[in-house]
Design an enzyme around this catalytic site. Structure first.
Site, PDB file in Angstrom:
ATOM      1  N   GLU A 106       0.851  -1.195   0.000  1.00  0.00           N
ATOM      2  CA  GLU A 106       0.000   0.000   0.000  1.00  0.00           C
ATOM      3  C   GLU A 106       0.889   1.247   0.000  1.00  0.00           C
ATOM      4  O   GLU A 106       1.862   1.309   0.741  1.00  0.00           O
ATOM      5  CB  GLU A 106      -0.905  -0.038   1.254  1.00  0.00           C
ATOM      6  CG  GLU A 106      -1.815   1.138   1.397  1.00  0.00           C
ATOM      7  CD  GLU A 106      -2.614   1.411   0.125  1.00  0.00           C
ATOM      8  OE1 GLU A 106      -3.349   0.518  -0.329  1.00  0.00           O
ATOM      9  OE2 GLU A 106      -2.503   2.532  -0.422  1.00  0.00           O
TER      10      GLU A 106
ATOM     11  N   LEU B 152      -0.462   4.498   0.322  1.00  0.00           N
ATOM     12  CA  LEU B 152      -1.172   5.692   0.800  1.00  0.00           C
ATOM     13  C   LEU B 152      -0.336   6.479   1.808  1.00  0.00           C
ATOM     14  O   LEU B 152       0.569   5.943   2.450  1.00  0.00           O
ATOM     15  CB  LEU B 152      -2.522   5.307   1.424  1.00  0.00           C
ATOM     16  CG  LEU B 152      -2.599   4.357   2.628  1.00  0.00           C
ATOM     17  CD1 LEU B 152      -2.134   4.983   3.920  1.00  0.00           C
ATOM     18  CD2 LEU B 152      -4.001   3.844   2.783  1.00  0.00           C
ATOM     19  N   ARG B 153      -0.654   7.770   1.890  1.00  0.00           N
ATOM     20  CA  ARG B 153       0.016   8.639   2.865  1.00  0.00           C
ATOM     21  C   ARG B 153      -0.966   8.983   3.972  1.00  0.00           C
ATOM     22  O   ARG B 153      -2.137   9.256   3.685  1.00  0.00           O
ATOM     23  CB  ARG B 153       0.453   9.955   2.198  1.00  0.00           C
ATOM     24  CG  ARG B 153       1.520   9.795   1.148  1.00  0.00           C
ATOM     25  CD  ARG B 153       1.590  11.025   0.262  1.00  0.00           C
ATOM     26  NE  ARG B 153       0.379  11.191  -0.526  1.00  0.00           N
ATOM     27  CZ  ARG B 153       0.102  12.253  -1.294  1.00  0.00           C
ATOM     28  NH1 ARG B 153       0.954  13.248  -1.363  1.00  0.00           N
ATOM     29  NH2 ARG B 153      -1.018  12.322  -1.990  1.00  0.00           N
TER      30      ARG B 153
ATOM     31  N   GLY C 290      14.848  19.207   8.228  1.00  0.00           N
ATOM     32  CA  GLY C 290      13.900  19.317   9.332  1.00  0.00           C
ATOM     33  C   GLY C 290      14.470  18.616  10.534  1.00  0.00           C
ATOM     34  O   GLY C 290      15.665  18.736  10.833  1.00  0.00           O
TER      35      GLY C 290
ATOM     36  N   GLY D 105      10.035  10.534  10.605  1.00  0.00           N
ATOM     37  CA  GLY D 105       9.431   9.810  11.724  1.00  0.00           C
ATOM     38  C   GLY D 105       8.179   9.121  11.231  1.00  0.00           C
ATOM     39  O   GLY D 105       8.049   8.811  10.052  1.00  0.00           O
TER      40      GLY D 105
ATOM     41  N   CYS E 190       6.088   4.511   9.304  1.00  0.00           N
ATOM     42  CA  CYS E 190       6.633   3.736   8.183  1.00  0.00           C
ATOM     43  C   CYS E 190       8.117   3.944   7.884  1.00  0.00           C
ATOM     44  O   CYS E 190       8.877   2.977   7.880  1.00  0.00           O
ATOM     45  CB  CYS E 190       5.804   4.002   6.932  1.00  0.00           C
ATOM     46  SG  CYS E 190       4.126   3.380   7.130  1.00  0.00           S
TER      47      CYS E 190
ATOM     48  N   LYS F 190      10.889   2.375  10.413  1.00  0.00           N
ATOM     49  CA  LYS F 190      10.944   0.902  10.505  1.00  0.00           C
ATOM     50  C   LYS F 190      11.224   0.276   9.140  1.00  0.00           C
ATOM     51  O   LYS F 190      11.907  -0.738   9.054  1.00  0.00           O
ATOM     52  CB  LYS F 190       9.654   0.346  11.126  1.00  0.00           C
ATOM     53  CG  LYS F 190       8.463   0.305  10.181  1.00  0.00           C
ATOM     54  CD  LYS F 190       7.265  -0.387  10.807  1.00  0.00           C
ATOM     55  CE  LYS F 190       6.033  -0.333   9.915  1.00  0.00           C
ATOM     56  NZ  LYS F 190       6.114  -1.049   8.651  1.00  0.00           N
TER      57      LYS F 190
ATOM     58  N   ARG G 118       3.335   8.307  16.384  1.00  0.00           N
ATOM     59  CA  ARG G 118       4.291   7.197  16.461  1.00  0.00           C
ATOM     60  C   ARG G 118       5.640   7.653  15.897  1.00  0.00           C
ATOM     61  O   ARG G 118       5.703   8.205  14.801  1.00  0.00           O
ATOM     62  CB  ARG G 118       3.767   5.987  15.673  1.00  0.00           C
ATOM     63  CG  ARG G 118       2.560   5.351  16.309  1.00  0.00           C
ATOM     64  CD  ARG G 118       2.042   4.166  15.511  1.00  0.00           C
ATOM     65  NE  ARG G 118       1.359   4.541  14.301  1.00  0.00           N
ATOM     66  CZ  ARG G 118       0.735   3.681  13.482  1.00  0.00           C
ATOM     67  NH1 ARG G 118       0.729   2.399  13.774  1.00  0.00           N
ATOM     68  NH2 ARG G 118       0.130   4.082  12.395  1.00  0.00           N
TER      69      ARG G 118
HETATM   70  N1  LIG Z   1       0.264   4.053   8.035  1.00  0.00           N
HETATM   71  C1  LIG Z   1       0.693   4.222   6.800  1.00  0.00           C
HETATM   72  O1  LIG Z   1       0.813   5.339   6.296  1.00  0.00           O
HETATM   73  C2  LIG Z   1       1.012   3.021   5.952  1.00  0.00           C
HETATM   74  C3  LIG Z   1       1.169   3.194   4.573  1.00  0.00           C
HETATM   75  C4  LIG Z   1       1.461   2.078   3.792  1.00  0.00           C
HETATM   76  C5  LIG Z   1       1.661   0.850   4.397  1.00  0.00           C
HETATM   77  N2  LIG Z   1       1.559   0.722   5.746  1.00  0.00           N
HETATM   78  C6  LIG Z   1       1.763  -0.606   6.334  1.00  0.00           C
HETATM   79  O2  LIG Z   1       0.490  -1.202   6.586  1.00  0.00           O
HETATM   80  C7  LIG Z   1       0.536  -1.971   7.800  1.00  0.00           C
HETATM   81  C8  LIG Z   1      -0.497  -1.442   8.779  1.00  0.00           C
HETATM   82  O3  LIG Z   1      -0.176  -0.097   9.073  1.00  0.00           O
HETATM   83  P1  LIG Z   1      -1.210   0.843   9.865  1.00  0.00           P
HETATM   84  O4  LIG Z   1      -0.612   2.207   9.895  1.00  0.00           O
HETATM   85  O5  LIG Z   1      -2.575   0.643   9.345  1.00  0.00           O
HETATM   86  O6  LIG Z   1      -1.090   0.177  11.317  1.00  0.00           O
HETATM   87  P2  LIG Z   1      -2.028   0.365  12.584  1.00  0.00           P
HETATM   88  O7  LIG Z   1      -1.182   0.136  13.768  1.00  0.00           O
HETATM   89  O8  LIG Z   1      -2.785   1.661  12.477  1.00  0.00           O
HETATM   90  O9  LIG Z   1      -3.092  -0.822  12.435  1.00  0.00           O
HETATM   91  C9  LIG Z   1      -2.767  -2.166  12.551  1.00  0.00           C
HETATM   92  C10 LIG Z   1      -3.930  -2.840  13.256  1.00  0.00           C
HETATM   93  O10 LIG Z   1      -3.743  -4.263  13.215  1.00  0.00           O
HETATM   94  C11 LIG Z   1      -4.369  -4.770  14.371  1.00  0.00           C
HETATM   95  N3  LIG Z   1      -3.988  -6.193  14.576  1.00  0.00           N
HETATM   96  C12 LIG Z   1      -2.834  -6.722  15.048  1.00  0.00           C
HETATM   97  N4  LIG Z   1      -2.895  -8.069  15.038  1.00  0.00           N
HETATM   98  C13 LIG Z   1      -4.121  -8.404  14.550  1.00  0.00           C
HETATM   99  C14 LIG Z   1      -4.787  -9.625  14.276  1.00  0.00           C
HETATM  100  N5  LIG Z   1      -4.215 -10.798  14.519  1.00  0.00           N
HETATM  101  N6  LIG Z   1      -6.025  -9.590  13.765  1.00  0.00           N
HETATM  102  C15 LIG Z   1      -6.646  -8.415  13.528  1.00  0.00           C
HETATM  103  N7  LIG Z   1      -6.054  -7.215  13.763  1.00  0.00           N
HETATM  104  C16 LIG Z   1      -4.825  -7.203  14.257  1.00  0.00           C
HETATM  105  C17 LIG Z   1      -3.936  -3.819  15.475  1.00  0.00           C
HETATM  106  O11 LIG Z   1      -4.756  -3.900  16.607  1.00  0.00           O
HETATM  107  C18 LIG Z   1      -4.063  -2.479  14.736  1.00  0.00           C
HETATM  108  O12 LIG Z   1      -5.321  -1.865  14.960  1.00  0.00           O
HETATM  109  C19 LIG Z   1       1.981  -1.885   8.289  1.00  0.00           C
HETATM  110  O13 LIG Z   1       2.709  -2.969   7.788  1.00  0.00           O
HETATM  111  C20 LIG Z   1       2.478  -0.582   7.678  1.00  0.00           C
HETATM  112  O14 LIG Z   1       3.868  -0.583   7.511  1.00  0.00           O
HETATM  113  C21 LIG Z   1       1.222   1.776   6.534  1.00  0.00           C
END
Ligand SMILES: NC(=O)c1ccc[n+]([C@@H]2O[C@H](COP(=O)([O-])OP(=O)(O)OC[C@H]3O[C@@H](n4cnc5c(N)ncnc54)[C@H](O)[C@@H]3O)[C@@H](O)[C@H]2O)c1
Length: 417
Positions: free
Chosen positions: A155, A157-158, A262, A266, A269, A272, A334
């Site tokens: 994914e 998205l931002r 800046g 942070g 994404c 890590k 975060r």
């Molecule tokens: N946040 C971003 O901008 C973004 C963009 C692209 C990709 N990603 C990737 O997408 C993934 C999710 O990111 P996010 O920001 O949505 O994380 P997030 O922490 O907001 O959400 C993850 C959710 O997964 C839940 N979870 C954990 N174990 C579970 C299980 N067994 N069953 C059901 N739910 C469970 C957690 O409770 C949490 O609510 C990560 O790998 C991240 O790197 C994030």
């Protein structure tokens, strides 16, 4: 139209579930976080994301259903999307524990005769699906290919623009290893007006990391240059970068904003994912030196900025921190630079700290109870109570703070004034 079960209802999962619902598919959402589920059931989005509230109102109990037990949902679904977190593990590698815990919840029914595609949407380093997740399944007697398909779908998205980025994606990338999964994914995404790429499992994962590590590299490059500018002196760092961006070769593109100094990158994404790509490469026997330095430069930024602040201010000053989220237009705190810089200031004996963020005060307070900060409800309040203001997040509201309060001392760690 398909049925899709989504595990993990964070920024990515909730957007994915609502996004597929918007395109006419029936989606089921499940999260182990009960507080999060309770909020969504009541029609409340657990974080600030423009467009998601309206989408939830449109689709809740219509095309999007929350499920307390995901098994029945998986049983009837054509796709299982894993959108759980993939945090930084002990040695920087992506920790897959949430992926595995989600798989454990439905693995018993993967061989029930209905073909489904399990899709890893969480960000995982190249080779993870093919080597680690597939091995995990095989050890449980589950062989992807015939009874069910396995794929990944990174994914892009931002945060702050989740809905728009998902609905109007610029590209859809799917890592696949069998034709049936590939065709089903293409059909699932048929209503999205974006180029669709079906590539190998490793390539799809690699594409995601190409993207995030390039962003980190540009940010660390800009930060290193700002440090050079600082030691040489008499350099207007802000103007220098603005002039750099005028170069026709940038074509006025938004990427230029990442080549800007800046406090360091942070958020959830970039830190890590840069670590995980470094660790994944190291595990395979190649140490990526550029990424190593990108990470080191980033890790040096909180110290650099705290030092800059301490050089100007004394511990008895009331310091007003402007901005707590990791970037403007988001309440995600975060791995925010503000948190790291505040920790450094406290360590250096600066305890008279006030803070104000347009939307992230609560989230920051909850995540950083150890900081004894005085939270202010407005810019007006913090400027009244603080002797000095320090900009740590470049919120729009702070961009002319020097004009609104011309007599105030302001330390601009984001080079925005
Ligand atoms: N946040 C971003 O901008 C973004 C963009 C692209 C990709 N990603 C990737 O997408 C993934 C999710 O990111 P996010 O920001 O949505 O994380 P997030 O922490 O907001 O959400 C993850 C959710 O997964 C839940 N979870 C954990 N174990 C579970 C299980 N067994 N069953 C059901 N739910 C469970 C957690 O409770 C949490 O609510 C990560 O790998 C991240 O790197 C994030």
């Amino acid at each position: 139209m398909y049925k899709v079960t989504v595990f993990g209802l964070g920024f990515v999962g909730l957007t994915t579930a609502l996004g597929f619902a918007e395109k006419g598919h029936t989606t089921f959402g499940f999260d182990v976080n009960h507080e999060r589920m309770e909020m969504i059931i009541k029609g409340v989005i657990p974080f600030m994301e423009p467009g998601l509230n309206e989408a939830l109102t449109r689709h809740l109990d219509n095309k999007f259903f929350l499920v307390e037990n995901p098994i029945d949902a998986v049983r009837q679904s054509d796709f299982i999307f894993l959108c759980v977190g993939t945090p930084c593990g002990a040695n920087g590698q992506a920790d897959l524990k949430y992926i595995y815990s989600a798989i454990n919840m439905f693995s018993d029914i993967l061989n029930d005769g209905k073909y489904r595609v399990m899709v890893i949407k969480s960000t995982v380093p190249p080779s993870t699906t093919q080597e680690k997740v597939t091995s995990y399944l095989r050890e449980r007697g589950l062989i992807p290919g015939k009874a069910f398909g396995i794929s990944n779908n990174p994914e892009f998205l931002r945060e702050g623009r989740c809905w728009d980025d998902f609905i109007n994606a610029d590209r859809i990338v799917c890592g696949v290893c069998d034709d049936k999964s590939s065709q089903m994914l293409q059909t699932l995404y048929r209503e999205f007006n974006a180029p669709f790429f079906a590539v190998s499992l490793n390539t799809a994962e690699f594409i995601k990391y190409l993207s995030n590590t390039l962003l980190s590299t540009m940010i660390s490059y800009a930060n290193e240059m700002s440090k050079i500018g600082d030691v040489i002196g008499d350099i207007d760092i802000k103007d220098a970068f603005k002039v750099l961006h005028i170069d026709k070769r940038w074509g006025g593109c938004n990427m230029a904003s990442y080549v800007y100094p800046g406090c360091g990158y942070g958020g959830y994404c970039l830190p890590k994912d840069t670590q995980a790509m470094y660790a994944a490469s190291l595990e395979k026997g190649f140490e990526p030196m550029i990424l190593k330095k990108v990470i080191e430069t980033n890790e040096s930024m909180p110290d650099f900025m705290a030092h800059k602040i301490c050089k100007i201010l004394s511990p008895s000053d009331n310091i007003g921190i402007l901005g707590l989220s990791f970037k403007p237009d988001s309440d995600d705190v975060r791995d925010s630079a503000s948190g790291k810089i505040i920790a450094k200031l406290i360590e250096a004996g600066y305890h008279n700290l006030l803070a104000y963020d347009p939307i992230a005060n609560e989230a920051f307070k909850k995540d950083n109870e150890e900081f004894k900060l005085i939270y202010c409800a407005s810019l007006e309040e913090i400027q009244k109570r603080a002797d000095v203001l320090v900009i740590l997040t470049a919120w729009q509201e702070f961009l002319n703070v020097n004009e609104i309060y011309p007599d105030k001392t302001i330390i601009d760690c984001r080079y925005v004034l």
